[in-house]
Design an enzyme around this catalytic site. Structure first.
Site, PDB file in Angstrom:
ATOM      1  N   ASP A   1      36.379 -38.054  29.222  1.00  0.00           N
ATOM      2  CA  ASP A   1      35.381 -37.805  28.705  1.00  0.00           C
ATOM      3  C   ASP A   1      34.535 -38.658  27.555  1.00  0.00           C
ATOM      4  O   ASP A   1      33.906 -38.749  26.757  1.00  0.00           O
ATOM      5  CB  ASP A   1      35.240 -36.405  27.636  1.00  0.00           C
ATOM      6  CG  ASP A   1      36.012 -35.248  28.236  1.00  0.00           C
ATOM      7  OD1 ASP A   1      36.103 -35.025  29.337  1.00  0.00           O
ATOM      8  OD2 ASP A   1      37.243 -35.093  27.360  1.00  0.00           O
TER       9      ASP A   1
ATOM     10  N   GLU B   1      28.527 -29.312  31.754  1.00  0.00           N
ATOM     11  CA  GLU B   1      28.301 -29.850  30.220  1.00  0.00           C
ATOM     12  C   GLU B   1      27.865 -31.375  30.454  1.00  0.00           C
ATOM     13  O   GLU B   1      27.367 -31.795  31.299  1.00  0.00           O
ATOM     14  CB  GLU B   1      30.066 -29.092  30.306  1.00  0.00           C
ATOM     15  CG  GLU B   1      30.682 -29.862  31.664  1.00  0.00           C
ATOM     16  CD  GLU B   1      31.870 -29.429  31.224  1.00  0.00           C
ATOM     17  OE1 GLU B   1      32.469 -28.489  30.735  1.00  0.00           O
ATOM     18  OE2 GLU B   1      32.955 -29.860  31.953  1.00  0.00           O
TER      19      GLU B   1
END
Length: 548
Positions: free
Chosen positions: A51, A224
């Protein structure tokens, strides 16, 4: 309150001392000849660095990645070239910023996003603490510490990200449940909140700007990791889509106002993926590419960081989700990170690289930590919040006072962890430890989560000192052990793990010369995310417990 190192009974607490820790990685994909001044290797951050989020101030870039339930949280790196990253600390380095409680390994901190606001010369890092909520911290110098958290009760879901517009306005975008009732499993929405920079708060009502996702597939799932930015006359919303496994991707939309309406890049989405159109036999296979962030260089070029994985077989990878870097191309005012049908390359071109040595981020490397500093190297991590009086550094190495917690419990462990960064690796340590009973154990821990792991170390078996290897895949099983002679039991012991893809070898030595195999070719697929679930990569720990 008990003095450090003393139990209530008055008996000395059990201590384990690790003289050194050595690690060597030897992956075939990194055995390539390339010019380090003009070429670089992907991933740029090998191992459990998922991420990624990036920003720039002047000529310096800053990168953060998810840390889940490890402490301190959110490692932060700086670079002058986007390739050579030096860790400068952690964003969340005290418990007031990072209360982890008894959160499971893959809970804690999800998808931190770092931004720089030129208007007030301040860095912001916003993220989700699964057990506490969404919050941000800020600083004017990322290497010198960050504020206490400001929680945002108005921002639900996960994956919040800031955008600071040049007109002075600021916004937060995040993933949350769609308004009303979801139309199908996995349907999510991206929400927009206006943010008051002066008063550090969200203002007005949230706006649902994207529902479900793009139309690359019918019923798109798990949109997302949103990032909002502006180039020219357009605002761009870049999101991950398809889930974080092998159907992962990155998609882009644009609008002339942050509230929309939003236009999809119909011909170009996804702008990054490895899910279709590629040979499963391709060399240096990379899968699960997505969850990107984007940054512009001082000269005007654009680059993207993103996560992806290096499986050793099928979709099994013990190294977790790495950080990768690729250039961004623009056409007709749309960005693309990787053209459809192209594989993520291992060797890539980029001019003006600094070629810094000793960073141990990618490629094949080795290092030895002798614990001879007054602080632990910042690459070591603890699991959950800690009582730091259980750890000390000295001339003999790292000493850990064992606690009652064990690796299968959702509690703070007395252990320190490093990432497994290669599919082919060797890790070694020397341990001094004298277990008093069969509950006490110290040595290596290989962690994927509470139910999927290995322990390998010194303990008691039937009243005799022994070396024992256990493997957990839901059920904990002893798969190798050897009773030590009375002479061997008193000596320091060296432990070695050699991993090669799916299979690991475990051995020990009491004289530093002769190695005895405890088990060979042990199936370590239980350390793969695809097998165990969760979000971390395998971590190698130095571990002590009084309650194995």
């Amino acid at each position: 309150m008990l003095a450090a190192g003393v139990m209530a009974s008055g008996v000395s607490a059990q201590k384990a001392t690790f003289k050194y820790f050595s690690y060597e990685g030897n992956d075939t994909r990194f055995e390539k000849s390339y010019d380090k001044t003009s070429e670089y290797l992907n991933p740029v951050m090998a191992g459990f660095y998922p991420d990624p989020s990036v920003c720039r101030k002047g000529d310096t870039y800053y990168l953060v990645t998810s840390s889940f339930s490890f402490f301190p949280g959110v490692p932060i790196f700086e670079s002058k070239d986007l390739v050579n990253w030096k860790q400068v600390g952690h964003v969340l380095d005290r418990e007031s910023q990072l209360p982890l409680g008894n959160q499971r390994v893959s809970a804690g901190i999800f998808a931190p996003a770092i931004s720089y606001n030129e208007k007030n010369k301040t860095f912001y890092m916003i993220t989700t603490n699964v057990g506490k909520g969404n919050f941000y911290v800020k600083t004017q110098d990322p290497a010198k510490g960050w504020s206490d958290p400001v929680y945002l009760k108005e921002v639900g879901g996960i994956d919040p990200s800031f955008f600071f517009d040049k007109n002075g306005k600021a916004y937060i975008v995040n993933n949350d449940a769609p308004s009303g009732k979801a139309n199908y499993d996995g349907e999510r929405s991206i929400w927009l909140h206006e943010f008051d920079v002066k008063n550090d708060c969200v203002v007005g009502e949230a706006v649902e700007i994207v529902r479900g996702g793009t139309h690359v597939v019918k019923n798109p799932i798990w949109i997302e990791g949103p990032h909002l930015f502006k180039v020219g006359k357009y605002y761009y919303l870049m999101c991950a889509e398809g889930g974080t496994c092998d159907f992962h991707s990155e998609v882009i939309l644009r609008a002339k106002d942050p509230r929309g309406p939003w236009e999809e890049f119909t011909e170009g989405n996804p702008i990054l993926t490895q899910r279709t159109g590629l040979s499963p036999e391709r060399p240096d296979i990379v899968t699960s590419a997505g969850h990107a962030d984007i940054v512009q260089t001082p000269s005007g070029d654009w680059w993207a960081v993103f996560l992806a994985c290096r499986p050793y077989q099928d979709d099994f990878y013990n190294t977790g989700r790495d950080t990768y870097l690729l250039p961004v191309t623009w056409k007709d005012e749309w960005p693309t990170i990787l053209e459809k049908g192209l594989a993520v390359p291992t060797v890539n071109k980029k001019a003006g690289l600094k070629n810094e040595e000793g960073l141990c981020n990618t490629g094949n490397f080795r290092y030895t930590d002798r614990f001879d500093s007054d602080k632990l190297d910042m690459r070591w991590m603890y699991l959950r919040n800690q009582d730091f009086s259980a750890y000390s550094l000295g001339k003999d190495g790292l000493t850990i006072t064992a606690s009652e917690a064990n690796i299968h419990e959702v509690k703070p462990l007395t252990a320190v962890f490093r990432r497994q960064q290669h599919n082919t690796f060797t890790a070694e340590t020397e341990l001094t430890f004298n277990p008093a009973n069969d509950k006490e154990m110290a040595g290596f821990a290989l962690l994927q989560n509470e139910n999927y792991n290995f322990t390998f170390g010194k303990t008691k078996v039937g009243g005799k000192t022994a070396v024992v290897l256990t493997r957990a895949e839901g059920t904990n099983i002893v798969i190798g052990s050897r009773i030590l002679s009375s002479d061997e039991a008193q000596k320091p012991i060296r432990l070695k793990i050699h991993g090669d893809g799916r299979y690991y070898d475990f051995s020990y030595s009491t004289d530093g010369k002769t190695w005895h195999t405890i088990a060979q070719g042990v199936d370590a697929v239980n350390l793969s995310t695809h097998q165990s679930g969760g979000f971390i990569g395998a971590c190698i720990g130095l571990y002590a417990t009084k309650n194995k």
